[in-house]
Scaffold this active site. Structure first.
Site, PDB file in Angstrom:
ATOM      1  N   ILE A  58       1.242  -1.131   0.032  1.00  0.00           N
ATOM      2  CA  ILE A  58       0.017   0.027  -0.173  1.00  0.00           C
ATOM      3  C   ILE A  58       0.942   1.254  -0.004  1.00  0.00           C
ATOM      4  CG2 ILE A  58      -0.114   0.050   2.553  1.00  0.00           C
ATOM      5  CD1 ILE A  58      -3.020   1.133   2.430  1.00  0.00           C
ATOM      6  N   SER A  59       0.697   2.232  -0.932  1.00  0.00           N
ATOM      7  CA  SER A  59       1.499   3.303  -0.854  1.00  0.00           C
ATOM      8  C   SER A  59       1.709   4.057   0.177  1.00  0.00           C
ATOM      9  CB  SER A  59       1.199   4.082  -2.277  1.00  0.00           C
ATOM     10  OG  SER A  59       1.375   3.205  -3.246  1.00  0.00           O
ATOM     11  N   GLN A  60       2.753   4.803   0.429  1.00  0.00           N
ATOM     12  CA  GLN A  60       2.939   6.059   1.423  1.00  0.00           C
ATOM     13  C   GLN A  60       1.953   6.976   1.249  1.00  0.00           C
ATOM     14  OE1 GLN A  60       6.779   7.767   0.598  1.00  0.00           O
ATOM     15  NE2 GLN A  60       6.577   9.272   2.174  1.00  0.00           N
TER      16      GLN A  60
END
Ligand code: SAH
Length: 215
Positions: A58-60
């Site tokens: 899951i992206s930052q």
């Protein structure tokens, strides 16, 4: 969790270059902890990527906000996301646009994201399992296209699905080498304005598999 989320918005987004009020409100509203495994929920409001299984992340939050801001979406916009992953990015986009179409090559992730988004009530998101490497032609053109996996070159099929004046955000580069987050704006049918939003680190855009009939 709401207090931690508000702190993240303040410290990781507003303190940097995220100023779009709609984007800030979306990050403030979407429960990121619901998009990770229960044992990772305590890390959901740290500004970093987290594993979601199958070697994906899951992206930052800062990068999600940066990409969402760069798409310049109005409330009537139609958006395509390539790389659904956890579904978190799609949930953020769903607060900014009218319709979100998102495609994921891993069936397990696509199904999980689909169920989560439905359960949390993000009703304007359509999840598909399949290869997003050639976009999703049947709903084109899109006012915004977000690619959340890196590619050595921008696939022409994706670029061709942008509306006039629409924006494409895509990390370009090798999995192991430097990657630039690019923003393309379609100025005319064959003219694209191109700017870099900085260097980033994403998992690779891979060839897909046949679609899962459950989605
Ligand atoms: N937006 C996601 C981040 C996902 S990471 C989130 O908010 O959680 C990138 C995702 O792209 C991975 O889940 C990976 O499986 C997917 N992906 C890679 N190549 C793809 C392709 N060709 N088509 C669709 N999805 C792809």
């Amino acid at each position: 969790m709401q207090a931690e989320r508000a702190r993240l918005v303040q410290d990781a987004l507003m303190a940097r270059d995220i100023a779009d009020q709609r984007v800030l409100a979306a990050v403030n509203d979407v429960p990121r902890e619901a998009f990770v495994a229960p044992e990772l929920a305590e890390f959901a409001y740290q500004d970093r990527a987290l594993p979601i299984g199958l070697g994906q992340t899951i992206s930052q939050p800062y990068i999600v906000a940066l990409m969402a801001q760069a798409l310049e979406l109005g409330p009537d916009a139609r958006v395509l996301e390539i790389g659904t992953g956890s579904g978190y990015g799609a949930a953020i986009l769903s607060r900014l646009a009218a319709e979100v179409f998102t495609v994921e090559r891993h069936a397990e992730l696509a199904l999980l994201a689909h169920d989560r988004l439905a359960e949390l009530g993000y009703g304007n998101v359509v999840v598909r399992h399949g290869d997003g490497g050639s976009g999703w032609a049947s709903h084109a053109p899109y006012d915004g296209i977000l690619v959340t996996a890196t590619t050595p070159e921008i696939p022409a099929a994706i670029r061709d699905q942008m509306s006039l004046g629409g924006h494409l955000i895509v990390p370009v580069g090798d999995q192991t080498g430097p990657q630039q987050l690019l923003k393309l704006t379609r100025m005319s049918p064959d003219e694209f304005d191109r700017t870099s939003l900085g260097s980033v680190r994403f998992v690779p855009l891979r060839p897909g598999r046949a679609g899962d009939p459950r989605l």
